[in-house]
Design an enzyme around this catalytic site. Sequence first.
Site, PDB file in Angstrom:
ATOM      1  N   ASP A 159       0.859  -1.193   0.000  1.00  0.00           N
ATOM      2  CA  ASP A 159       0.000   0.000   0.000  1.00  0.00           C
ATOM      3  C   ASP A 159       0.893   1.241   0.000  1.00  0.00           C
ATOM      4  O   ASP A 159       0.932   1.986   0.967  1.00  0.00           O
ATOM      5  CB  ASP A 159      -0.904  -0.045   1.248  1.00  0.00           C
ATOM      6  CG  ASP A 159      -1.929   1.071   1.279  1.00  0.00           C
ATOM      7  OD1 ASP A 159      -2.093   1.776   0.261  1.00  0.00           O
ATOM      8  OD2 ASP A 159      -2.578   1.244   2.329  1.00  0.00           O
TER       9      ASP A 159
ATOM     10  N   CYS B  91      -2.794   4.378  -4.629  1.00  0.00           N
ATOM     11  CA  CYS B  91      -3.475   5.672  -4.683  1.00  0.00           C
ATOM     12  C   CYS B  91      -3.041   6.444  -5.921  1.00  0.00           C
ATOM     13  O   CYS B  91      -3.309   7.636  -6.030  1.00  0.00           O
ATOM     14  CB  CYS B  91      -3.224   6.465  -3.406  1.00  0.00           C
ATOM     15  SG  CYS B  91      -1.490   6.702  -3.044  1.00  0.00           S
TER      16      CYS B  91
HETATM   17  N1  SAH Z   1      -1.507   0.815   4.932  1.00  0.00           N
HETATM   18  C1  SAH Z   1      -1.652   2.000   5.724  1.00  0.00           C
HETATM   19  C2  SAH Z   1      -0.791   3.180   5.245  1.00  0.00           C
HETATM   20  C3  SAH Z   1      -0.817   3.476   3.777  1.00  0.00           C
HETATM   21  S1  SAH Z   1      -0.116   5.019   3.321  1.00  0.00           S
HETATM   22  C4  SAH Z   1      -3.111   2.405   5.804  1.00  0.00           C
HETATM   23  O1  SAH Z   1      -3.933   1.884   5.061  1.00  0.00           O
HETATM   24  O2  SAH Z   1      -3.450   3.242   6.630  1.00  0.00           O
HETATM   25  C5  SAH Z   1       1.518   4.624   2.888  1.00  0.00           C
HETATM   26  C6  SAH Z   1       2.443   4.453   4.066  1.00  0.00           C
HETATM   27  O3  SAH Z   1       3.741   4.151   3.562  1.00  0.00           O
HETATM   28  C7  SAH Z   1       2.604   5.680   4.945  1.00  0.00           C
HETATM   29  O4  SAH Z   1       2.351   5.313   6.276  1.00  0.00           O
HETATM   30  C8  SAH Z   1       4.085   6.086   4.757  1.00  0.00           C
HETATM   31  O5  SAH Z   1       4.657   6.599   5.934  1.00  0.00           O
HETATM   32  C9  SAH Z   1       4.713   4.761   4.392  1.00  0.00           C
HETATM   33  N2  SAH Z   1       5.948   4.801   3.598  1.00  0.00           N
HETATM   34  C10 SAH Z   1       6.327   5.694   2.657  1.00  0.00           C
HETATM   35  N3  SAH Z   1       7.493   5.317   2.081  1.00  0.00           N
HETATM   36  C11 SAH Z   1       7.855   4.147   2.667  1.00  0.00           C
HETATM   37  C12 SAH Z   1       8.963   3.252   2.494  1.00  0.00           C
HETATM   38  N4  SAH Z   1       9.918   3.491   1.605  1.00  0.00           N
HETATM   39  N5  SAH Z   1       8.988   2.150   3.259  1.00  0.00           N
HETATM   40  C13 SAH Z   1       8.024   1.883   4.169  1.00  0.00           C
HETATM   41  N6  SAH Z   1       6.970   2.692   4.372  1.00  0.00           N
HETATM   42  C14 SAH Z   1       6.880   3.817   3.630  1.00  0.00           C
END
Ligand code: SAH
Length: 454
Positions: free
Chosen positions: A383, A410
């Site tokens: 995600d 998204c």
């Molecule tokens: N699955 C969760 C969050 C989705 S949003 C939900 O449904 O609420 C995407 C998330 O990815 C965010 O929390 C962001 O902080 C995280 N993120 C962004 N880049 C990342 C990376 N390189 N590795 C791990 N997480 C990351």
Amino acid sequence: MKTIEKNQTYTVTIDDLTHEGLGVAHIERFPIFIENALPDEEVEILIVKTGKKFAYGKVLQRSTESTNRTPVKDMDLLRSGIAPLSHMKYDYQLDFKEEQVKRVMNKIAHMPDVPVLPTIGMAEPYAYRNKAQIPVRKLNDELATGFYRKNSHELLPIEDYFIQDPEIDKAILVVRDILQRFKIKPYNEEENTGFLRHIIIRRGYYSHEMMVILVTRTVKFFQGSRIAEAIQSELPETVSVIQNVNSEKTNVIMGKEDILLAGKETIEDQLFGRTYRISPQSFYQVNTEQAEKLYQTAIDFAQLKPEDVVIDAYCGIGTIGLSFAEQVKHVYGVEVVPQAIEDAQYNAQVNGIENVTYQIGKAEKVMKQWEQLGIKPNVIFVDPPRKGLAEEFIQASAELNPDRIVYISCNPATLARDLERFGELGYQAEKVQPVDLFPQTYHIEAVVLLTKAV
Ligand code: SAH
């Protein structure tokens, strides 16, 4: 080819829409992008901006009206870009989103045969946002709240944002009035002076707990705790008032430092009856009703079994993995924001879920570590943010050799790019389900099931 000049007027027929929902007309094959114009409408336009490959036009007069048009509730919704599709009937918005996904599946993923299902919409496609981030600026010598005029940093004062929880709209005005009363200086963007940059409000959809974040340029907050007290007494749902400091000259809204002004550091909300704690820096889907539909779609696609080991990559506060943890053997979550991982750990505990392990870090790195540790997932959920997956992540996922991958996206363009890569590595996209988390806007969320080719 005829040259299109600024301030000229033309009569054109709209023949397409951009992914941002602007009408497209062509004058001798030269594209003109036009706000508030729908396919088949004949409009008289004024050219407001020209470029080498396209121009922008503004509608002066509409001689035919599309049957897909609906009256715009307030022109500020279009002017500000808060709700750029609000001139389209809702069913048409859903079709538009399905069509956009089909386009990228065709043009970017080169998978015209993968079924794209009709977009799952909302019964009431307004008043859905559980979070608002509102700029604070000086207007007529007063501290004002609103939204920027599109493609500018000029503040349009707004009181009804239509797509936000109306309780949040009311709260913004209450906070604004308190800040005025305490003579707080609004931020000045050009000079990077002044004090108060943004008001951020989150309100739990089920819990009604409210968090008010005041984003300030500097740390010293004269009368900060008195202001927080006033907010709590005038907005009794407020359980958390936070000062966030952002000193940079930047478009990024929040800085790194959070200071508790009153109440507790987090709010809670529920999803599928489970409780989730949310910190100021943690991501939480802004449309709770539709987030449940999105997660349910993803969980259904995964066809989970009790013996499955599952990775929840980009897990945020753990919402996806914790929703199905009880149906599987173990869930491994990875997320880069430390506060979000703390929330996820707390959320597992408070819901009595023990078969989860969380890791702070970049998903693309942690996947490799898990591979080295001998973790063998059957299912991977991803995600990611708008930029999609890193090549490293895609390779590591394929090497972990899961049976199924569920991709929640998204951004259809990066989704399609990544699906093509997964295809080359032996993971075939089976179906795509768009879910409308952002009615009245052009943002598109979609879930895809990928299976290992045999
Ligand atoms: N699955 C969760 C969050 C989705 S949003 C939900 O449904 O609420 C995407 C998330 O990815 C965010 O929390 C962001 O902080 C995280 N993120 C962004 N880049 C990342 C990376 N390189 N590795 C791990 N997480 C990351």
